[in-house]
Write a protein that holds these residues in place. Structure first.
Motif, PDB file in Angstrom:
ATOM      1  N   LYS A 265       0.841  -1.195   0.000  1.00  0.00           N
ATOM      2  CA  LYS A 265       0.000   0.000   0.000  1.00  0.00           C
ATOM      3  C   LYS A 265       0.879   1.249   0.000  1.00  0.00           C
ATOM      4  O   LYS A 265       1.832   1.351   0.773  1.00  0.00           O
ATOM      5  N   GLY A 266       0.593   2.175  -0.884  1.00  0.00           N
ATOM      6  CA  GLY A 266       1.352   3.406  -0.984  1.00  0.00           C
ATOM      7  C   GLY A 266       2.603   3.301  -1.831  1.00  0.00           C
ATOM      8  O   GLY A 266       3.276   4.313  -2.076  1.00  0.00           O
ATOM      9  N   GLN A 267       2.918   2.112  -2.321  1.00  0.00           N
ATOM     10  CA  GLN A 267       4.115   1.934  -3.158  1.00  0.00           C
ATOM     11  C   GLN A 267       3.941   2.666  -4.482  1.00  0.00           C
ATOM     12  O   GLN A 267       2.861   2.671  -5.080  1.00  0.00           O
ATOM     13  N   VAL A 268       5.013   3.292  -4.951  1.00  0.00           N
ATOM     14  CA  VAL A 268       4.969   3.963  -6.249  1.00  0.00           C
ATOM     15  C   VAL A 268       5.006   2.908  -7.354  1.00  0.00           C
ATOM     16  O   VAL A 268       5.956   2.136  -7.455  1.00  0.00           O
ATOM     17  N   LEU A 269       3.957   2.868  -8.143  1.00  0.00           N
ATOM     18  CA  LEU A 269       3.828   1.896  -9.224  1.00  0.00           C
ATOM     19  C   LEU A 269       4.379   2.438 -10.539  1.00  0.00           C
ATOM     20  O   LEU A 269       4.806   1.671 -11.405  1.00  0.00           O
ATOM     21  N   ALA A 270       4.343   3.742 -10.680  1.00  0.00           N
ATOM     22  CA  ALA A 270       4.734   4.369 -11.947  1.00  0.00           C
ATOM     23  C   ALA A 270       4.827   5.870 -11.744  1.00  0.00           C
ATOM     24  O   ALA A 270       4.462   6.410 -10.685  1.00  0.00           O
ATOM     25  N   LYS A 271       5.300   6.541 -12.766  1.00  0.00           N
ATOM     26  CA  LYS A 271       5.278   7.994 -12.793  1.00  0.00           C
ATOM     27  C   LYS A 271       4.720   8.456 -14.141  1.00  0.00           C
ATOM     28  O   LYS A 271       4.933   7.805 -15.162  1.00  0.00           O
ATOM     29  N   ILE A 272       4.008   9.567 -14.107  1.00  0.00           N
ATOM     30  CA  ILE A 272       3.502  10.182 -15.331  1.00  0.00           C
ATOM     31  C   ILE A 272       4.157  11.557 -15.447  1.00  0.00           C
ATOM     32  O   ILE A 272       4.146  12.353 -14.495  1.00  0.00           O
ATOM     33  N   SER A 273       4.738  11.801 -16.606  1.00  0.00           N
ATOM     34  CA  SER A 273       5.429  13.077 -16.814  1.00  0.00           C
ATOM     35  C   SER A 273       4.955  13.731 -18.105  1.00  0.00           C
ATOM     36  O   SER A 273       4.337  13.084 -18.953  1.00  0.00           O
ATOM     37  N   ASP A 274       5.245  15.020 -18.213  1.00  0.00           N
ATOM     38  CA  ASP A 274       4.970  15.694 -19.482  1.00  0.00           C
ATOM     39  C   ASP A 274       6.137  15.423 -20.445  1.00  0.00           C
ATOM     40  O   ASP A 274       7.162  14.880 -20.042  1.00  0.00           O
ATOM     41  N   PRO A 275       5.986  15.743 -21.723  1.00  0.00           N
ATOM     42  CA  PRO A 275       7.056  15.449 -22.687  1.00  0.00           C
ATOM     43  C   PRO A 275       8.332  16.267 -22.484  1.00  0.00           C
ATOM     44  O   PRO A 275       9.345  16.006 -23.138  1.00  0.00           O
ATOM     45  N   GLY A 277       9.758  17.075 -19.281  1.00  0.00           N
ATOM     46  CA  GLY A 277      10.443  16.821 -18.024  1.00  0.00           C
ATOM     47  C   GLY A 277      10.163  17.834 -16.948  1.00  0.00           C
ATOM     48  O   GLY A 277      10.878  17.896 -15.945  1.00  0.00           O
ATOM     49  N   GLN A 278       9.124  18.638 -17.127  1.00  0.00           N
ATOM     50  CA  GLN A 278       8.806  19.673 -16.145  1.00  0.00           C
ATOM     51  C   GLN A 278       7.864  19.160 -15.050  1.00  0.00           C
ATOM     52  O   GLN A 278       7.820  19.687 -13.948  1.00  0.00           O
ATOM     53  N   VAL A 279       7.061  18.130 -15.373  1.00  0.00           N
ATOM     54  CA  VAL A 279       6.058  17.613 -14.438  1.00  0.00           C
ATOM     55  C   VAL A 279       6.273  16.118 -14.264  1.00  0.00           C
ATOM     56  O   VAL A 279       6.454  15.384 -15.239  1.00  0.00           O
TER      57      VAL A 279
END
Length: 321
Positions: A265-275, A277-279
């Motif tokens: 629970k709470g583990q980071v499964l992935a990240k979503i970023s903008d093209p 690298g700002q977000v």
């Protein structure tokens, strides 16, 4: 062996027979048939359906059933096997899950002889196939760019179905209540138990998943005392419930877990970023469990399904031989 008649053809004990059930014609007037392959023993026993391609773009399931048939992997010493490698010929021809009119065969049961194409095929399965069988295994995959880790889906309230699912021995046995107008529910209404095997993604071949499907089928047929050979039991983790973790924003999806992984629970499964690298937004698991499915599409929109997390019952359980 009980008396069996399919499409007006009588199948005798010990007979090997290929039957082609006429469905309809393409706009070119080319006839479309539903090929059904019968392999029966002279000794009485259960009748088991092994089918694939209910969704025409789920090629992995089609190849799994095809391989069993063409390599003669399972020759029954008791009972009868009915192989239908490709149910939805129309979807297969167009690389589509559905029929030309967009209808889903697996939401069209019990069907009608005068309805849509999907309804007509559902009617054939309801009246020609379901009455003949005792059990079935229906092979499926995930959707486009959605990969399922090898799993059997069964309603845990169906005690016989659950028993057979545990014998099959996929990595996961997932609680999946019967869906209205589905093939599985229509069979269950007639006291027939069909397991749904899910593995891989549509329009892709996955050799590991194919082998898992073949070995699970072997374990089930051996348990039913229909075949010879050695198929040692394996333990399958029971998944009581599951949910998809969805994207909160649009962007580039980069998973840090793989299908089959155990997560906290709470583990980071992935990240979503903008093209640019700002977000960067983390995608966290809402609960402890296992990844039973994952999105392989790198570009996602807000609301898209990303990671399918299944929550298990306490401990793994296996068949009781």
């Amino acid at each position: 062996m009980k008396e069996m008649v399919i499409n007006g053809i009588r199948i005798r004990p010990g007979q090997t027979l290929n039957i082609e059930i006429a469905i309809a014609r393409l706009p070119t007037h080319t006839l479309i048939d539903l090929p059904v392959f019968i392999r029966s023993s002279s000794n009485p026993g259960p009748t088991v359906l092994i089918s694939g391609g209910v969704h025409g773009d789920e090629i992995n399931g089609i190849v799994t059933v095809k391989r069993m048939l063409e390599e003669e992997i399972f020759e029954p010493t008791r009972g009868t096997l009915i192989f239908i490698p490709l149910v939805n010929v129309y979807g297969f021809l167009s690389n589509s899950r559905t029929f030309p009119d967009g209808r889903d065969l697996n939401r069209s049961f019990p069907g009608s002889s005068k309805g849509s194409l999907a309804s007509q095929i559902a009617y054939i399965l309801t009246h020609e196939i379901i009455p003949q069988i005792d059990f079935g295994i229906d092979f499926h995959t995930g959707g486009r760019m959605l990969s399922n880790f090898p799993q059997v889906r069964v309603d845990f309230k169906d005690k016989k179905g659950l028993e057979l699912a545990q014998v099959f021995g996929a990595n996961f046995t997932v609680n999946s209540p019967h869906i209205d107008r589905s093939f599985r529910k229509e069979a269950f209404k007639h006291n027939k138990h069909i397991l749904v095997f899910e593995g891989g993604e549509s329009m892709r071949l996955d050799e590991q998943v194919i082998q898992e499907g073949i070995m699970g089928t072997g374990r089930l047929l051996k348990y039913l005392d229909m075949i010879e050979g050695s198929f040692p039991p394996v333990r399958s983790l029971k998944i009581q419930d599951s949910s998809w973790v969805r994207a909160r924003i649009s962007g580039i999806f980069n998973a840090s877990v793989s299908a089959g992984d155990e997560v906290k629970k709470g583990q980071v499964l992935a990240k979503i970023s903008d093209p640019y690298g700002q977000v960067k937004v983390p995608v966290k698991s809402p609960s402890a469990g296992h990844v039973i499915g994952i999105n392989n599409q790198p570009v996602v929109n807000a609301g898209d399904a990303l990671v399918h997390v299944g929550r298990s019952q306490t401990g793994a359980s296996g068949p009781d031989y």
